[in-house]
Enzyme design. Structure first.
Site, PDB file in Angstrom:
ATOM      1  N   ARG A  48       0.859  -1.195   0.000  1.00 58.59           N
ATOM      2  CA  ARG A  48       0.000   0.000   0.000  1.00 58.59           C
ATOM      3  C   ARG A  48       0.892   1.241   0.000  1.00 58.59           C
ATOM      4  O   ARG A  48       0.621   2.232  -0.661  1.00 58.59           O
ATOM      5  CB  ARG A  48      -0.962   0.011   1.200  1.00 58.59           C
ATOM      6  CG  ARG A  48      -1.695   1.336   1.348  1.00 58.59           C
ATOM      7  CD  ARG A  48      -2.941   1.302   2.235  1.00 58.59           C
ATOM      8  NE  ARG A  48      -2.859   0.416   3.356  1.00 58.59           N
ATOM      9  CZ  ARG A  48      -2.136   0.618   4.462  1.00 58.59           C
ATOM     10  NH1 ARG A  48      -1.440   1.723   4.616  1.00 58.59           N
ATOM     11  NH2 ARG A  48      -2.136  -0.278   5.431  1.00 58.59           N
ATOM     12  N   TYR A 100     -17.287  15.616 -14.900  1.00 59.75           N
ATOM     13  CA  TYR A 100     -17.642  14.210 -14.817  1.00 59.75           C
ATOM     14  C   TYR A 100     -18.695  14.014 -13.703  1.00 59.75           C
ATOM     15  O   TYR A 100     -18.550  14.550 -12.598  1.00 59.75           O
ATOM     16  CB  TYR A 100     -16.374  13.416 -14.508  1.00 59.75           C
ATOM     17  CG  TYR A 100     -16.607  11.954 -14.367  1.00 59.75           C
ATOM     18  CD1 TYR A 100     -16.979  11.203 -15.465  1.00 59.75           C
ATOM     19  CD2 TYR A 100     -16.490  11.324 -13.146  1.00 59.75           C
ATOM     20  CE1 TYR A 100     -17.223   9.845 -15.344  1.00 59.75           C
ATOM     21  CE2 TYR A 100     -16.719   9.972 -13.016  1.00 59.75           C
ATOM     22  CZ  TYR A 100     -17.092   9.241 -14.124  1.00 59.75           C
ATOM     23  OH  TYR A 100     -17.331   7.904 -13.991  1.00 59.75           O
ATOM     24  N   ASP A 172      -8.496  18.191 -14.152  1.00 55.24           N
ATOM     25  CA  ASP A 172      -8.729  16.817 -14.599  1.00 55.24           C
ATOM     26  C   ASP A 172      -8.396  16.776 -16.085  1.00 55.24           C
ATOM     27  O   ASP A 172      -9.087  17.364 -16.903  1.00 55.24           O
ATOM     28  CB  ASP A 172     -10.189  16.427 -14.325  1.00 55.24           C
ATOM     29  CG  ASP A 172     -10.508  14.983 -14.725  1.00 55.24           C
ATOM     30  OD1 ASP A 172      -9.843  14.459 -15.635  1.00 55.24           O
ATOM     31  OD2 ASP A 172     -11.440  14.406 -14.141  1.00 55.24           O
ATOM     32  N   LYS A 197      -9.303   5.568 -19.054  1.00 56.93           N
ATOM     33  CA  LYS A 197      -9.710   6.041 -20.369  1.00 56.93           C
ATOM     34  C   LYS A 197      -8.543   5.940 -21.368  1.00 56.93           C
ATOM     35  O   LYS A 197      -8.097   4.861 -21.638  1.00 56.93           O
ATOM     36  CB  LYS A 197     -10.267   7.466 -20.230  1.00 56.93           C
ATOM     37  CG  LYS A 197     -11.229   7.638 -19.019  1.00 56.93           C
ATOM     38  CD  LYS A 197     -12.502   6.844 -19.149  1.00 56.93           C
ATOM     39  CE  LYS A 197     -13.330   6.788 -17.873  1.00 56.93           C
ATOM     40  NZ  LYS A 197     -13.667   8.053 -17.242  1.00 56.93           N
TER      41      LYS A 197
HETATM   42  C1  LIG Z   1     -14.099   8.444 -15.960  1.00 58.54           C
HETATM   43  C2  LIG Z   1     -13.720   9.776 -15.456  1.00 58.54           C
HETATM   44  C3  LIG Z   1     -13.418   9.976 -14.108  1.00 58.54           C
HETATM   45  C4  LIG Z   1     -13.541   8.874 -13.089  1.00 58.54           C
HETATM   46  O1  LIG Z   1     -12.613   7.856 -13.306  1.00 58.54           O
HETATM   47  P1  LIG Z   1     -12.855   6.326 -12.898  1.00 58.54           P
HETATM   48  O2  LIG Z   1     -11.605   5.676 -13.355  1.00 58.54           O
HETATM   49  O3  LIG Z   1     -14.076   5.864 -13.633  1.00 58.54           O
HETATM   50  O4  LIG Z   1     -13.061   6.282 -11.435  1.00 58.54           O
HETATM   51  C5  LIG Z   1     -13.009  11.235 -13.725  1.00 58.54           C
HETATM   52  N1  LIG Z   1     -12.923  12.260 -14.604  1.00 58.54           N
HETATM   53  C6  LIG Z   1     -13.224  12.101 -15.904  1.00 58.54           C
HETATM   54  C7  LIG Z   1     -13.117  13.262 -16.829  1.00 58.54           C
HETATM   55  C8  LIG Z   1     -13.640  10.856 -16.383  1.00 58.54           C
HETATM   56  O5  LIG Z   1     -13.950  10.712 -17.663  1.00 58.54           O
END
Ligand SMILES: *Cc1c(COP(=O)(O)O)cnc(C)c1O
Length: 383
Positions: A48, A100, A172, A197
């Site tokens: 961890r 998101y 983000d 993604k």
């Molecule tokens: C999918 C997504 C998240 C969240 O990510 P996870 O891996 O699904 O927890 C956060 N920000 C954006 C822009 C996303 O597309």
């Protein structure tokens, strides 16, 4: 030697296994490490707290974002949860008005319960950010392009405003990845990713990342990463490293496909609105061009009233209806009932997430095949 991004994708961070010379960092599938005596370890104690495979990914993402310290988490939301844990009761965040859905949900239903609050602002309008800043505000949280309307925020300009008032800027960067945009170089303090993604890129691994430049901020985040415990597993760290190696070639194709499709949609007569910051007609076009080297591959559009969006989703043959984005395969989703269902109907309507809105994650298939699939599905959906 200073390397450009295409070389860093393959050789950044740790670049192979130091012990054996294996060109890939192995999966260190272990929870703990032998200590040679009390207080004598070889740099690793418990997975961890630290794991060599995760560490390789953390160094790699730090290099790609031109930051100093990277952190890998079990999901994008685990990364967001950890970053939001930097704040304390009474603190407030200014948040982009389309973000998101899960980010909104954790702010609204989790952190608000601890009296860490938020204010939704159209961050593409710098004056409204300036107007929303007060003593309780500790950070501005931005997505650019934002999900799902691809609104562009001027990251450098927001950084200037945030820093003038001694606030942090969190960005983000999931939609563009460091291949197209590096927010830390524009002045952001923290970059967040859903590695699920484009970074992973194959719709097979859930993961999250965060990167900072500042040592004191990194120390706090490292403490929180270990204390909260939402770390990325070794195998999943390996998969994200593997995905990142082809990020450049994938993104080039994603972006070129998206450009062709956005242009086709705009001129097709089928839609009343196309949202894509790579279109000259898009309000974010100039700022996007200034701060990123490509507009990404997320497109949103609104079908004209004579088409039934439910029938459209049913009629697609090549493109898949699914949550998520950024994989090699094209995916479409219905933000109002899927990714952004956590946002109240009232807020959705206010920011423009209408029921007819369709979000398209353009994959790397043949662009003409994708256009043909869209065309036949739209025509089949005529009311
Ligand atoms: C999918 C997504 C998240 C969240 O990510 P996870 O891996 O699904 O927890 C956060 N920000 C954006 C822009 C996303 O597309």
């Amino acid at each position: 030697m200073s390397l450009k991004i295409d070389s860093l994708l393959i050789h950044g961070g740790t670049d192979g296994d130091i012990t054996t010379g294996a060109v890939n960092v192995p999966v260190y599938q272990t929870s703990t490490y032998k200590q040679d005596g009390l207080g004598e370890n070889r740099g690793w104690e418990y997975s961890r707290t630290g794991n060599p495979t995760r560490d390789a990914l953390e160094k790699l993402i730090a290099d790609l974002e031109e930051g100093q310290y990277g952190f890998a988490f079990a999901s994008g939301l685990a990364a967001i949860n950890t970053v939001l844990s930097l704040f304390k009761a009474g603190d407030k965040l200014i948040v982009s008005d389309n973000i998101y859905g899960g980010t909104f949900r954790i702010l609204d239903n989790v952190f608000k319960n601890f009296n860490i609050t938020y204010e939704i602002v159209n961050t593409s309008d710098l004056q409204s950010i300036e107007a929303a800043i007060d003593d309780s505000v500790k950070a501005v949280y931005v997505e650019s392009p934002a999900n799902p309307l691809l609104t562009i925020t001027d990251i450098g300009a927001v950084a200037e405003i945030a820093h003038k008032h001694n606030k942090l800027l969190i960005v983000d960067n999931t939609f563009l990845t460091p291949y197209l945009q590096r927010p830390l170089t524009l002045g952001a303090d923290i970059v967040i990713h859903s590695g699920t993604k484009y970074l992973g890129g194959h719709s097979d691994t859930v993961s999250g990342l965060a990167v900072v430049k500042d040592k004191a901020l990194a120390d706090r985040l490292y403490y929180l990463q270990n204390a909260i415990g939402g770390v990325l597993a070794p195998w999943d760290s390996f998969l994200i490293i593997r995905g990142i190696k082809t990020l450049g070639v994938r993104m080039d194709r994603h972006v070129s496909n998206a450009g062709k499709i956005a242009e086709w949609l705009e001129n097709s007569g089928y839609v009343s609105r196309v949202y894509y910051p790579g279109l000259k007609s898009d309000p974010g076009y100039e700022v996007q061009k200034k701060q990123a080297s490509g507009a990404g591959a997320m497109i949103s559009f609104v079908l004209k009233e004579k088409y039934d969006y439910r029938k459209f989703f049913k009629s697609l043959k090549l493109i898949t209806l699914a949550e998520s984005l950024g994989g090699v395969e094209s995916l479409v989703c219905h933000p109002a009932s899927m990714t952004h269902a956590a946002i109240s109907a009232e807020i959705r309507k206010k920011v423009g997430i209408v029921d007819e809105l369709i979000r398209f994650s353009v994959g790397i298939e043949d662009a003409e095949d994708l256009i043909n699939d869209l065309k036949q599905a739209i025509e089949a959906s005529e009311k």
